[in-house]
Design an enzyme around this catalytic site. Structure first.
Site, PDB file in Angstrom:
ATOM      1  N   GLY A  30       6.372  -9.370   2.963  1.00  0.00           N
ATOM      2  CA  GLY A  30       5.521 -10.396   2.759  1.00  0.00           C
ATOM      3  C   GLY A  30       4.284 -10.532   2.856  1.00  0.00           C
ATOM      4  N   GLY A  31       3.815  -9.246   3.380  1.00  0.00           N
ATOM      5  CA  GLY A  31       2.590  -9.205   4.601  1.00  0.00           C
ATOM      6  C   GLY A  31       1.726  -9.079   3.352  1.00  0.00           C
ATOM      7  N   GLY A  32       1.619  -8.800   2.205  1.00  0.00           N
ATOM      8  CA  GLY A  32       1.503  -9.362   1.330  1.00  0.00           C
ATOM      9  C   GLY A  32       1.226  -9.949   0.215  1.00  0.00           C
ATOM     10  N   ALA A  55       8.012  -2.391   2.862  1.00  0.00           N
ATOM     11  CA  ALA A  55       8.412  -3.190   4.184  1.00  0.00           C
ATOM     12  C   ALA A  55       7.710  -3.060   4.842  1.00  0.00           C
ATOM     13  CB  ALA A  55       9.376  -2.648   4.223  1.00  0.00           C
ATOM     14  N   SER A 106       1.386  -1.027   0.253  1.00  0.00           N
ATOM     15  CA  SER A 106       0.091  -0.230   0.489  1.00  0.00           C
ATOM     16  C   SER A 106       0.969   1.183   0.264  1.00  0.00           C
ATOM     17  CB  SER A 106      -1.184  -0.010   1.267  1.00  0.00           C
ATOM     18  OG  SER A 106       0.054  -0.219   2.315  1.00  0.00           O
ATOM     19  N   GLU A 146       9.317  -9.932  -4.919  1.00  0.00           N
ATOM     20  CA  GLU A 146       9.820  -8.877  -4.514  1.00  0.00           C
ATOM     21  C   GLU A 146      11.589  -9.120  -4.485  1.00  0.00           C
ATOM     22  OE1 GLU A 146       7.409  -8.648  -0.857  1.00  0.00           O
ATOM     23  OE2 GLU A 146       6.665  -6.661  -1.930  1.00  0.00           O
TER      24      GLU A 146
HETATM   25  O1  DER Z   1       4.176  -7.726   0.815  1.00  0.00           O
HETATM   26  C1  DER Z   1       5.399  -6.777   1.293  1.00  0.00           C
HETATM   27  O2  DER Z   1       6.456  -7.055   1.382  1.00  0.00           O
HETATM   28  C2  DER Z   1       4.726  -5.541   0.671  1.00  0.00           C
HETATM   29  O3  DER Z   1       6.122  -4.516   0.492  1.00  0.00           O
HETATM   30  C3  DER Z   1       4.516  -4.962   1.929  1.00  0.00           C
HETATM   31  O4  DER Z   1       4.529  -5.864   3.187  1.00  0.00           O
HETATM   32  C4  DER Z   1       4.429  -3.929   2.234  1.00  0.00           C
HETATM   33  O5  DER Z   1       3.970  -3.329   3.437  1.00  0.00           O
HETATM   34  P1  DER Z   1       2.996  -1.675   2.886  1.00  0.00           P
HETATM   35  O6  DER Z   1       1.327  -2.091   2.367  1.00  0.00           O
HETATM   36  O7  DER Z   1       2.478  -1.169   4.475  1.00  0.00           O
HETATM   37  O8  DER Z   1       3.500  -1.188   2.608  1.00  0.00           O
END
Ligand code: DER
Length: 234
Positions: free
Chosen positions: A100-102, A88, A32, A108
Site C-alpha cells: 500500500g506504499g503506492g 511489497a 516501481s 491489489e
Molecule cells: O503499493 C504497493 O503495495 C506496491 O506494490 C508498492 O508498495 C511496492 O513497492 P515498490 O515500489 O518498492 O515495488
C-alpha cells in the site's frame, strides 16, 4: 544503482519461474518493481503474449499494460487468475507483507485473492523477519473519506499511531484510484508479530475499505540482493 538492479533481478526471476506459456490470465501489480515484471513478460515475445489477458491493480498498472502493448482485460469478466505478480513494502519470515506504499492495496488484494498463484517481487530492503522492522511508514489503510476521523480515533484506541496520508504534489490528502483516503498506522512490535490478527481487527473498523496487510496469500517472494544474487522464499 543497486536497488534498481535488485528490483529487476527479483522481477526477472519471478517471471521466469511463474509465467509459463499455459498461463493466459495474468495480474499485474503496482509500484516501481513491477515495471521490470512487464519488461520480462514482453521479452517472452509477441506469440507468447498474443493469447494472454492482463488485469491491472490500478491506474499505474493499467498504463503499464497499455504502454507495453499487452492485452488489457476487464476485471468484471473474470473471477480467477492464473498468476499475479506484485511488489511489497516489507515481507516477514512467514511471507506476510505490508503493501500500500503506492496506495493501490484494495485492487491489489482483490487480484491476489483471485490468483491461483500470487508472488511478490522486491529488493533486499523489503526482506524482513518481523513487519515494521524496516518499513517505518506504517500499515497503509484505505478508508472512506466520510469516516476518516472516526477511523483515526479507533486506530489510536487499538494502540496504533495513525496519520492521514497527505499529497506531496497535491494540496490535501492522497486520494486512491477508488476515491478513498489512505491512513498509515504504525503499531508496537507485539502487534506486528501477529499480522493476521491485526489485519482482521483493522478491517472490522467501520469505514475501513481495505488493509495493507497481505497474510497467508503469497506462494513465494523473490528478493534481489546487492551482490546480484536472488533470494526466493516460498
Ligand atoms: O503499493 C504497493 O503495495 C506496491 O506494490 C508498492 O508498495 C511496492 O513497492 P515498490 O515500489 O518498492 O515495488
Amino acid at each position: 544503482p543497486p536497488v534498481e538492479a535488485a528490483k529487476r533481478l527479483s522481477a526477472y526471476a519471478a517471471v521466469d519461474r511463474h509465467i509459463a506459456l499455459e498461463h493466459k490470465l495474468i495480474g499485474i501489480g503496482s509500484g516501481s518493481t513491477v515495471p521490470y515484471v512487464v519488461d520480462r513478460i514482453v521479452q517472452q515475445g509477441a506469440a507468447a503474449n498474443a493469447g494472454r489477458t492482463f488485469l491491472p491493480t490500478g491506474f499505474q498498472s493499467k498504463q503499464l499494460i497499455i504502454d507495453a502493448g499487452l492485452n488489457l482485460g476487464d476485471v468484471d469478466q473474470y473471477t480467477r487468475l492464473d498468476v499475479c505478480i506484485d511488489g511489497a513494502d516489507e515481507v516477514d519470515s512467514d511471507l506476510n507483507a505490508i503493501k500500500g506504499g503506492g496506495a493501490c492495496q484494495l485492487r491489489e488484494k482483490v487480484l491476489a485473492d483471485m490468483a491461483d498463484t500470487w508472488v511478490m517481487v522486491a529488493d533486499y530492503r523489503k526482506n524482513s523477519t518481523v513487519l515494521g522492522t524496516n518499513w517505518k511508514q506504517g500499515i497503509p489503510i484505505e478508508v472512506a473519506p466520510f469516516a476518516y476521523a472516526q477511523v483515526l480515533a479507533t486506530l489510536v484506541k487499538m494502540g496504533g499511531t495513525p496519520t492521514l496520508r497527505m499529497g506531496k504534489a497535491k494540496a490535501g490528502p492522497v486520494v486512491s484510484d477508488n476515491g478513498m483516503f489512505i491512513i498509515d498506522a504504525t503499531f508496537p512490535e507485539a502487534q506486528m508479530k501477529a499480522p493476521a490478527k491485526l489485519n482482521t481487527e483493522i478491517k472490522l473498523i467501520t469505514g475501513v475499505v481495505e488493509v495493507g496487510l497481505f497474510c497467508g496469500m503469497a506462494k513465494a517472494a523473490y528478493f534481489g540482493n546487492e551482490d546480484a544474487s536472488v533470494t526466493c522464499r516460498a
